[in-house]
Design a protein around this motif. Sequence first.
Motif, PDB file in Angstrom:
ATOM      1  N   GLU A  97       0.650  -1.106  -0.095  1.00 13.73           N
ATOM      2  CA  GLU A  97       0.010   0.019  -0.047  1.00 13.73           C
ATOM      3  C   GLU A  97       0.936   1.252  -0.059  1.00 13.73           C
ATOM      4  N   ALA A  98       1.911   1.266   0.891  1.00 10.21           N
ATOM      5  CA  ALA A  98       2.818   2.548   0.913  1.00 10.21           C
ATOM      6  C   ALA A  98       3.669   2.679  -0.377  1.00 10.21           C
ATOM      7  N   LEU A  99       4.026   1.580  -1.121  1.00 15.72           N
ATOM      8  CA  LEU A  99       4.833   1.818  -2.375  1.00 15.72           C
ATOM      9  C   LEU A  99       3.799   2.353  -3.504  1.00 15.72           C
ATOM     10  N   ASP A 100       2.439   1.584  -3.468  1.00 19.57           N
ATOM     11  CA  ASP A 100       1.459   2.021  -4.298  1.00 19.57           C
ATOM     12  C   ASP A 100       0.897   3.484  -4.236  1.00 19.57           C
ATOM     13  N   ALA A 101       1.089   3.936  -3.263  1.00 23.14           N
ATOM     14  CA  ALA A 101       0.626   5.238  -2.921  1.00 23.14           C
ATOM     15  C   ALA A 101       1.645   6.330  -3.154  1.00 23.14           C
ATOM     16  N   GLY A 102       2.785   5.750  -3.475  1.00 19.22           N
ATOM     17  CA  GLY A 102       4.099   6.677  -3.973  1.00 19.22           C
ATOM     18  C   GLY A 102       5.314   6.869  -3.304  1.00 19.22           C
ATOM     19  N   ALA A 103       5.659   5.886  -2.156  1.00 22.55           N
ATOM     20  CA  ALA A 103       6.721   5.832  -1.544  1.00 22.55           C
ATOM     21  C   ALA A 103       7.706   5.136  -2.294  1.00 22.55           C
ATOM     22  N   ASP A 104       8.895   5.694  -2.080  1.00 18.33           N
ATOM     23  CA  ASP A 104      10.165   4.985  -2.839  1.00 18.33           C
ATOM     24  C   ASP A 104      10.803   3.852  -2.261  1.00 18.33           C
ATOM     25  N   ASP A 105      10.759   3.871  -0.930  1.00 20.53           N
ATOM     26  CA  ASP A 105      11.603   2.716  -0.174  1.00 20.53           C
ATOM     27  C   ASP A 105      10.581   2.591   1.032  1.00 20.53           C
ATOM     28  N   TYR A 106      10.964   1.437   1.716  1.00 22.57           N
ATOM     29  CA  TYR A 106      10.278   0.823   3.055  1.00 22.57           C
ATOM     30  C   TYR A 106      11.096   0.079   3.678  1.00 22.57           C
ATOM     31  N   VAL A 107      11.341   0.738   5.034  1.00 20.30           N
ATOM     32  CA  VAL A 107      12.356   0.264   6.003  1.00 20.30           C
ATOM     33  C   VAL A 107      11.702   0.023   7.204  1.00 20.30           C
ATOM     34  N   THR A 108      11.938  -1.372   7.684  1.00 22.10           N
ATOM     35  CA  THR A 108      11.167  -1.771   8.972  1.00 22.10           C
ATOM     36  C   THR A 108      11.939  -1.607  10.166  1.00 22.10           C
ATOM     37  N   LYS A 109      11.394  -0.944  11.216  1.00 19.99           N
ATOM     38  CA  LYS A 109      11.987  -0.934  12.682  1.00 19.99           C
ATOM     39  C   LYS A 109      12.046  -2.121  13.406  1.00 19.99           C
ATOM     40  N   PRO A 110      13.019  -2.452  14.141  1.00 22.02           N
ATOM     41  CA  PRO A 110      14.134  -1.670  14.200  1.00 22.02           C
ATOM     42  C   PRO A 110      15.045  -1.601  13.036  1.00 22.02           C
ATOM     43  N   PHE A 111      15.977  -0.469  13.031  1.00 20.94           N
ATOM     44  CA  PHE A 111      16.784  -0.539  11.833  1.00 20.94           C
ATOM     45  C   PHE A 111      17.966   0.078  12.282  1.00 20.94           C
ATOM     46  N   GLY A 112      19.144  -0.115  11.604  1.00 19.74           N
ATOM     47  CA  GLY A 112      20.359   0.457  11.880  1.00 19.74           C
ATOM     48  C   GLY A 112      20.774   1.812  10.804  1.00 19.74           C
ATOM     49  N   LEU A 113      21.320   2.793  11.658  1.00 25.49           N
ATOM     50  CA  LEU A 113      21.852   4.010  11.067  1.00 25.49           C
ATOM     51  C   LEU A 113      22.389   4.159   9.742  1.00 25.49           C
ATOM     52  N   GLU A 114      23.456   3.080   9.572  1.00 19.85           N
ATOM     53  CA  GLU A 114      24.138   2.989   8.388  1.00 19.85           C
ATOM     54  C   GLU A 114      22.977   2.390   7.253  1.00 19.85           C
ATOM     55  N   GLU A 115      22.181   1.626   7.715  1.00 16.21           N
ATOM     56  CA  GLU A 115      21.072   1.102   6.659  1.00 16.21           C
ATOM     57  C   GLU A 115      20.397   2.402   6.087  1.00 16.21           C
ATOM     58  N   LEU A 116      19.950   3.182   6.993  1.00 15.06           N
ATOM     59  CA  LEU A 116      19.040   4.403   6.652  1.00 15.06           C
ATOM     60  C   LEU A 116      19.762   5.250   5.857  1.00 15.06           C
ATOM     61  N   LEU A 117      21.097   5.537   6.102  1.00 11.09           N
ATOM     62  CA  LEU A 117      22.082   6.522   5.403  1.00 11.09           C
ATOM     63  C   LEU A 117      22.212   5.851   4.044  1.00 11.09           C
ATOM     64  N   ALA A 118      22.472   4.526   3.863  1.00  5.45           N
ATOM     65  CA  ALA A 118      22.646   4.192   2.653  1.00  5.45           C
ATOM     66  C   ALA A 118      21.396   4.231   1.631  1.00  5.45           C
ATOM     67  N   ARG A 119      20.104   4.275   2.236  1.00  2.00           N
ATOM     68  CA  ARG A 119      18.773   4.503   1.658  1.00  2.00           C
ATOM     69  C   ARG A 119      18.845   5.707   1.199  1.00  2.00           C
ATOM     70  N   LEU A 120      19.176   6.566   2.102  1.00  4.84           N
ATOM     71  CA  LEU A 120      19.102   8.012   1.752  1.00  4.84           C
ATOM     72  C   LEU A 120      19.929   8.328   0.393  1.00  4.84           C
ATOM     73  N   ARG A 121      21.084   7.814   0.370  1.00 10.76           N
ATOM     74  CA  ARG A 121      22.211   7.814  -0.486  1.00 10.76           C
ATOM     75  C   ARG A 121      21.480   7.320  -1.804  1.00 10.76           C
ATOM     76  N   ALA A 122      20.958   6.116  -1.755  1.00 11.00           N
ATOM     77  CA  ALA A 122      20.379   5.504  -2.949  1.00 11.00           C
ATOM     78  C   ALA A 122      19.005   6.524  -3.465  1.00 11.00           C
TER      79      ALA A 122
END
Length: 232
Positions: A97-122
């Motif tokens: 539903e989130a991706l169909d609504a227009g989101a580009d990426d989906y990260v589940t909690k809990p998550f690591g900061l390095e993963e989030l930073l990598a997603r931001l760069r992507a």
Amino acid sequence: MSHPRETVPSTVLVVEDEAQLARALQINLRVHGYEALTAPSGEAALEIAAARPVDVVVLDLGLPGMDGFEVIRRLRAWTDVPIIVLSARHGSEDKVEALDAGADDYVTKPFGLEELLARLRAAARRGPRTGEAPRMLTGDLSVDLAARRVLVRGSEVRLTPTEWNILALLVRRAGQLVTQREILTQVWGPAYEKETQYLRVYLAQLRRKLETDPAHPRHLHTEAGMGYRFDP
């Protein structure tokens, strides 16, 4: 390993109602060279995104009031800013539903900061972001999508939130047919996709406010039985 600064979005809007997590994200993003803004609700997020350009939105789905899905739909009515969902919801239906609504990426909690930073760069690599506010100037009509401001012959025109959301969607797709179903789903939500009478009422109101001759519109055109088109 360092990353070239130009591949990293400079301004991140974190939409998170858990104050401690929002603050932690803001501090860590700033340490890594981002300007990080926070919003505790969907309504606040939309106000910030409309008031100033942001390069990426990091969005929690479980917000008070307007939920994250609705925030995505409303942002997509006027901006292509990358949206990364952060959510404790692991179900595939929420991701779809989130991706169909227009989101580009989906990260589940809990998550690591390095993963989030990598997603931001992507997200930054997927497309250039100029940071400029989208604006449509045509004849006597000026529509500033980021500032949510409409001028007709130099005078500001007040639109209701629903009128604005319809106009913004049509302006972003200028020259293209936007189907009735798409407008209803984007503006009111999936439960309203057959309520075409809503569109007739609101398009008539928009024409009265924006067109010199509402009976013979220059900009807001109807494609009978299909949808509507904004012509510059």
